[in-house]
Scaffold this motif. Structure first.
Motif, PDB file in Angstrom:
ATOM      1  N   ASP A   1       0.824  -1.217   0.000  1.00  0.00           N
ATOM      2  CA  ASP A   1       0.000   0.000   0.000  1.00  0.00           C
ATOM      3  C   ASP A   1       0.854   1.262   0.000  1.00  0.00           C
ATOM      4  OD1 ASP A   1      -2.283  -1.525  -0.008  1.00  0.00           O
ATOM      5  OD2 ASP A   1      -2.617  -1.386   2.155  1.00  0.00           O
ATOM      6  N   LYS A   2       1.961   1.224   0.729  1.00  0.00           N
ATOM      7  CA  LYS A   2       2.794   2.423   0.826  1.00  0.00           C
ATOM      8  C   LYS A   2       3.567   2.687  -0.467  1.00  0.00           C
ATOM      9  CE  LYS A   2       3.070   2.306   5.837  1.00  0.00           C
ATOM     10  NZ  LYS A   2       2.090   1.208   5.945  1.00  0.00           N
ATOM     11  N   ILE A   3       3.967   1.633  -1.160  1.00  0.00           N
ATOM     12  CA  ILE A   3       4.664   1.847  -2.438  1.00  0.00           C
ATOM     13  C   ILE A   3       3.673   2.347  -3.496  1.00  0.00           C
ATOM     14  CG2 ILE A   3       6.055   0.790  -4.274  1.00  0.00           C
ATOM     15  CD1 ILE A   3       7.446   1.274  -1.513  1.00  0.00           C
ATOM     16  N   ILE A   4       2.439   1.884  -3.443  1.00  0.00           N
ATOM     17  CA  ILE A   4       1.402   2.443  -4.332  1.00  0.00           C
ATOM     18  C   ILE A   4       1.199   3.925  -4.010  1.00  0.00           C
ATOM     19  CG2 ILE A   4      -1.085   2.431  -4.850  1.00  0.00           C
ATOM     20  CD1 ILE A   4      -0.985  -0.618  -4.710  1.00  0.00           C
ATOM     21  N   GLN A   5       1.229   4.263  -2.720  1.00  0.00           N
ATOM     22  CA  GLN A   5       1.111   5.659  -2.307  1.00  0.00           C
ATOM     23  C   GLN A   5       2.264   6.487  -2.881  1.00  0.00           C
ATOM     24  OE1 GLN A   5       1.050   6.143   1.968  1.00  0.00           O
ATOM     25  NE2 GLN A   5       0.827   8.360   1.892  1.00  0.00           N
ATOM     26  N   VAL A   6       3.475   5.946  -2.832  1.00  0.00           N
ATOM     27  CA  VAL A   6       4.643   6.637  -3.387  1.00  0.00           C
ATOM     28  C   VAL A   6       4.484   6.828  -4.900  1.00  0.00           C
ATOM     29  CG1 VAL A   6       7.124   6.420  -3.880  1.00  0.00           C
ATOM     30  CG2 VAL A   6       6.247   5.873  -1.596  1.00  0.00           C
ATOM     31  N   LEU A   7       4.121   5.755  -5.598  1.00  0.00           N
ATOM     32  CA  LEU A   7       3.929   5.838  -7.054  1.00  0.00           C
ATOM     33  C   LEU A   7       2.844   6.856  -7.404  1.00  0.00           C
ATOM     34  CD1 LEU A   7       4.138   2.035  -7.946  1.00  0.00           C
ATOM     35  CD2 LEU A   7       5.667   3.820  -8.841  1.00  0.00           C
ATOM     36  N   THR A   8       1.773   6.868  -6.624  1.00  0.00           N
ATOM     37  CA  THR A   8       0.681   7.810  -6.870  1.00  0.00           C
ATOM     38  C   THR A   8       1.147   9.243  -6.645  1.00  0.00           C
ATOM     39  OG1 THR A   8      -0.945   6.155  -6.187  1.00  0.00           O
ATOM     40  CG2 THR A   8      -1.689   8.439  -6.235  1.00  0.00           C
ATOM     41  N   ASN A   9       1.892   9.475  -5.577  1.00  0.00           N
ATOM     42  CA  ASN A   9       2.404  10.820  -5.294  1.00  0.00           C
ATOM     43  C   ASN A   9       3.305  11.320  -6.419  1.00  0.00           C
ATOM     44  OD1 ASN A   9       1.116  10.973  -2.802  1.00  0.00           O
ATOM     45  ND2 ASN A   9       2.891  10.253  -1.649  1.00  0.00           N
ATOM     46  N   ILE A  10       4.210  10.456  -6.879  1.00  0.00           N
ATOM     47  CA  ILE A  10       5.170  10.857  -7.911  1.00  0.00           C
ATOM     48  C   ILE A  10       4.467  11.106  -9.243  1.00  0.00           C
ATOM     49  CG2 ILE A  10       7.187  10.136  -9.264  1.00  0.00           C
ATOM     50  CD1 ILE A  10       8.099   8.538  -6.772  1.00  0.00           C
ATOM     51  N   THR A  11       3.579  10.182  -9.638  1.00  0.00           N
ATOM     52  CA  THR A  11       2.887  10.355 -10.927  1.00  0.00           C
ATOM     53  C   THR A  11       1.927  11.546 -10.894  1.00  0.00           C
ATOM     54  OG1 THR A  11       1.305   8.634 -10.255  1.00  0.00           O
ATOM     55  CG2 THR A  11       3.096   7.965 -11.708  1.00  0.00           C
ATOM     56  N   SER A  12       1.312  11.797  -9.739  1.00  0.00           N
ATOM     57  CA  SER A  12       0.418  12.959  -9.617  1.00  0.00           C
ATOM     58  C   SER A  12       1.193  14.257  -9.825  1.00  0.00           C
ATOM     59  CB  SER A  12      -0.272  12.976  -8.246  1.00  0.00           C
ATOM     60  OG  SER A  12      -1.115  11.854  -8.097  1.00  0.00           O
ATOM     61  N   ASN A  13       2.404  14.308  -9.268  1.00  0.00           N
ATOM     62  CA  ASN A  13       3.273  15.473  -9.483  1.00  0.00           C
ATOM     63  C   ASN A  13       3.630  15.620 -10.954  1.00  0.00           C
ATOM     64  OD1 ASN A  13       3.529  16.659  -6.979  1.00  0.00           O
ATOM     65  ND2 ASN A  13       5.751  16.510  -6.947  1.00  0.00           N
ATOM     66  N   ALA A  14       3.969  14.490 -11.573  1.00  0.00           N
ATOM     67  CA  ALA A  14       4.336  14.513 -12.990  1.00  0.00           C
ATOM     68  C   ALA A  14       3.181  15.018 -13.842  1.00  0.00           C
ATOM     69  CB  ALA A  14       4.754  13.109 -13.440  1.00  0.00           C
ATOM     70  N   ILE A  15       1.972  14.558 -13.529  1.00  0.00           N
ATOM     71  CA  ILE A  15       0.777  14.995 -14.269  1.00  0.00           C
ATOM     72  C   ILE A  15       0.595  16.505 -14.145  1.00  0.00           C
ATOM     73  CG2 ILE A  15      -1.764  14.907 -14.273  1.00  0.00           C
ATOM     74  CD1 ILE A  15      -1.488  11.914 -13.476  1.00  0.00           C
ATOM     75  N   LYS A  16       0.797  17.008 -12.932  1.00  0.00           N
ATOM     76  CA  LYS A  16       0.565  18.427 -12.641  1.00  0.00           C
ATOM     77  C   LYS A  16       1.453  19.332 -13.496  1.00  0.00           C
ATOM     78  CE  LYS A  16       0.252  19.031  -8.244  1.00  0.00           C
ATOM     79  NZ  LYS A  16       0.623  19.277  -6.820  1.00  0.00           N
ATOM     80  N   PHE A  17       2.679  18.861 -13.792  1.00  0.00           N
ATOM     81  CA  PHE A  17       3.642  19.726 -14.458  1.00  0.00           C
ATOM     82  C   PHE A  17       3.943  19.329 -15.909  1.00  0.00           C
ATOM     83  CE2 PHE A  17       4.624  20.062  -9.878  1.00  0.00           C
ATOM     84  CZ  PHE A  17       4.337  21.419  -9.726  1.00  0.00           C
ATOM     85  N   THR A  18       3.121  18.433 -16.472  1.00  0.00           N
ATOM     86  CA  THR A  18       3.331  18.016 -17.857  1.00  0.00           C
ATOM     87  C   THR A  18       2.197  18.537 -18.734  1.00  0.00           C
ATOM     88  OG1 THR A  18       4.454  15.997 -17.107  1.00  0.00           O
ATOM     89  CG2 THR A  18       3.696  16.035 -19.388  1.00  0.00           C
ATOM     90  N   PRO A  19       2.514  19.281 -19.793  1.00  0.00           N
ATOM     91  CA  PRO A  19       1.455  19.813 -20.664  1.00  0.00           C
ATOM     92  C   PRO A  19       0.759  18.716 -21.457  1.00  0.00           C
ATOM     93  CG  PRO A  19       3.634  20.366 -21.522  1.00  0.00           C
ATOM     94  CD  PRO A  19       3.852  19.723 -20.192  1.00  0.00           C
ATOM     95  N   GLY A  20      -0.461  19.003 -21.899  1.00  0.00           N
ATOM     96  CA  GLY A  20      -1.255  18.044 -22.671  1.00  0.00           C
ATOM     97  C   GLY A  20      -0.503  17.491 -23.865  1.00  0.00           C
ATOM     98  N   GLY A  21      -0.713  16.200 -24.131  1.00  0.00           N
ATOM     99  CA  GLY A  21      -0.025  15.534 -25.232  1.00  0.00           C
ATOM    100  C   GLY A  21       1.279  14.900 -24.797  1.00  0.00           C
TER     101      GLY A  21
END
Length: 239
Positions: free
Chosen positions: A124-144
């Motif tokens: 569960d905690k590694i899923i939490q880590v992956l979710t945190n990192i990918t959520s950050n990546a989504i926030k700062f990556t433009p569409g496409g």
């Protein structure tokens, strides 16, 4: 050293208190407006109630994140260590973030995650880590753009990399990503997160005996790396 630690704790509590005050004030204001009959239409009432609910959710996220951080760093957070199939965990993470990826018109590629490699961690905690990192990546990556997840091996550790095609981070700002003070001070109050996700991720990974770091090039993107052991580790005290 103790004086420095006490000051750090006081500064952190001060920042958290400030972040609690903002949504609490909003909840109180809109509740009073409802009680005073200032919602003149069903649309106004729904808008007031939505604001209250959103701020309650924000409070819950902040409190949960602060409690998680405190428990992990004090060594009081239970960890259930087991062999993990990282590809399965990435697929599970993708399921939860898919709607956000689609809203941002982003691609997600994890072909480079070998399902035969087994690493140790708390599921569960590694899923939490992956979710945190990918959520950050989504926030700062433009569409496409695309978010890539890969897995490689380095001696007795596995190295997971989450790479984006976003705007990148200045070298001097990279340490701030894991700094709870910087994150709390720069929270976007309309964002879904509390700003503490990467700080929590660092605490989780280090507690298991791994490392987490960032490499970034302005205008080209950012890669977050973290390691997990191949054999069952002893939990480290990082308090």
């Amino acid at each position: 050293v103790l004086k420095t630690l006490d000051k750090a704790k006081d500064d952190f509590l001060s920042l958290v208190s400030h972040e609690l005050r903002t949504p609490l004030s909003s909840i109180l204001l809109y509740s009073e407006m409802l009680l005073d009959g200032l919602a003149s239409s069903s649309e106004d009432r729904d808008e007031f109630l939505s604001t209250i609910v959103d701020n309650c959710k924000r409070l819950t996220r902040l409190i949960n994140d602060v409690l998680d951080l405190s428990k992990i760093e004090a060594g009081r957070m239970p960890f259930n260590l087991e062999p993990l199939n990282i590809r399965e965990l990435v697929a599970e993470t993708l399921t939860s973030i898919r709607p956000t990826l689609e809203n941002h018109e982003l691609n997600f590629d994890y072909d480079q995650v070998d399902e035969s490699v087994s690493l140790w961690g708390d599921r569960d905690k590694i899923i939490q880590v992956l979710t945190n990192i990918t959520s950050n990546a989504i926030k700062f990556t433009p569409g496409g753009g695309t978010i890539y997840v890969s897995l490689s091996e380095d001696k007795n550790m596995g190295v997971i990399a989450v790479k984006d095609t976003g705007k990148g981070i200045k070298k001097k700002d990279i340490p701030k990503v894991f700094d709870r003070f910087s994150q709390l001070e720069s929270i976007d109050h309309h964002s879904e997160g509390t700003g503490l996700g990467m700080t929590i991720s660092k605490s989780i990974i280090e507690r298991i005996g791994g490392k987490i770091w960032i490499e970034s090039t302005l205008g080209k993107g950012t890669t977050v790396y973290f390691t997990l052991p191949k054999t069952k580790p002893k939990l480290k005290n990082i308090a």
